[in-house]
Write an enzyme that holds these catalytic residues in place. Structure first.
Site, PDB file in Angstrom:
ATOM      1  N   HIS A  17      29.457  39.073  40.442  1.00  0.00           N
ATOM      2  CA  HIS A  17      29.965  38.359  41.616  1.00  0.00           C
ATOM      3  C   HIS A  17      29.286  38.890  42.887  1.00  0.00           C
ATOM      4  CE1 HIS A  17      33.928  37.862  39.178  1.00  0.00           C
ATOM      5  NE2 HIS A  17      33.414  36.658  39.290  1.00  0.00           N
ATOM      6  N   LYS A  41      45.186  30.702  34.665  1.00  0.00           N
ATOM      7  CA  LYS A  41      45.099  31.956  33.912  1.00  0.00           C
ATOM      8  C   LYS A  41      46.148  32.949  34.406  1.00  0.00           C
ATOM      9  CE  LYS A  41      40.113  31.275  34.143  1.00  0.00           C
ATOM     10  NZ  LYS A  41      38.900  31.696  34.847  1.00  0.00           N
ATOM     11  N   ARG A  90      25.820  31.311  34.751  1.00  0.00           N
ATOM     12  CA  ARG A  90      25.365  32.380  33.873  1.00  0.00           C
ATOM     13  C   ARG A  90      24.584  31.847  32.682  1.00  0.00           C
ATOM     14  NH1 ARG A  90      31.146  35.013  33.647  1.00  0.00           N
ATOM     15  NH2 ARG A  90      31.495  32.836  34.137  1.00  0.00           N
ATOM     16  N   SER A 128      34.539  38.926  34.207  1.00  0.00           N
ATOM     17  CA  SER A 128      35.738  39.732  34.492  1.00  0.00           C
ATOM     18  C   SER A 128      36.485  40.021  33.191  1.00  0.00           C
ATOM     19  CB  SER A 128      36.657  38.981  35.460  1.00  0.00           C
ATOM     20  OG  SER A 128      36.014  38.778  36.688  1.00  0.00           O
TER      21      SER A 128
END
Ligand code: ADP
Length: 164
Positions: A17, A41, A90, A128
């Site tokens: 990040h 989440k 990504r 994460s």
């Protein structure tokens, strides 16, 4: 040069990040890193904890501020006079969802465009979730996160690893 918003969960912020934050701050007048409050989440860190960690990580980048928001990202962007949304890509697996998100946001608010940053190869595997799983089982996560985040992770998992 525009005002940009970089939205996400940041649960917690990783070096992946931070790489995007530094690069996005370079090409935008101002960057607002925005922590989403109502994520589907179940986060490990509270919104306040996530904002505090980001603020510590970004304190040396003058045109970056950190905020939290609830509801639609485009509404938050408009309220803050932002015309750019920043996202990181990504792998191909990110692409489909991110494309749909960018197109939806553009349809909702045509004045806002999404700026994608291809992740640096160095951090392309990093998420994460991986950081949390590693910390949960006692691994050294100093390669993935800054020292303040590493400390916060260890504090969260201390009950699992009283001697760690
Ligand atoms: P979200 O729940 O919105 O995906 P994340 O905090 O997981 O929130 O990610 C926020 C943004 O940061 C996304 O655009 C994601 O693709 C990007 N990102 C996450 N990890 C990395 C990384 N290692 N390298 C580059 N971009 C990343």
């Amino acid at each position: 040069m525009a005002i940009a918003v970089y939205p996400g969960s940041f649960d917690p912020v990783t070096k992946g990040h931070l790489d995007i934050i530094k690069r996005a701050a370079r090409v935008n007048e101002k960057l607002i890193v925005a922590v989403l409050i109502n994520s589907a989440k179940r986060p490990l860190f509270s919104v306040e904890e996530r904002v505090a960690m980001l603020e510590e990580c970004c304190k040396d980048i003058p045109n970056v501020t950190v905020a939290s928001f609830d509801g639609l990202t485009v509404a938050f962007a408009k309220k803050n006079h932002a015309t750019v949304m920043v996202r990181g890509l990504r792998a191909v697996s990110d692409f489909e969802n991110e494309l749909q998100l960018a197109q939806t946001n553009h349809a909702l608010m045509p004045g806002i465009d999404t700026m994608f940053f291809a992740t640096s190869i160095k951090w392309s595997y990093l998420s994460s979730t991986i950081v949390k799983e590693s910390a949960r089982y006692g691994s050294d996560v100093s390669k993935f996160v800054t020292p303040n985040v590493e400390k916060a992770l260890h504090a969260k998992f201390r009950e699992n690893y009283p001697k760690g």
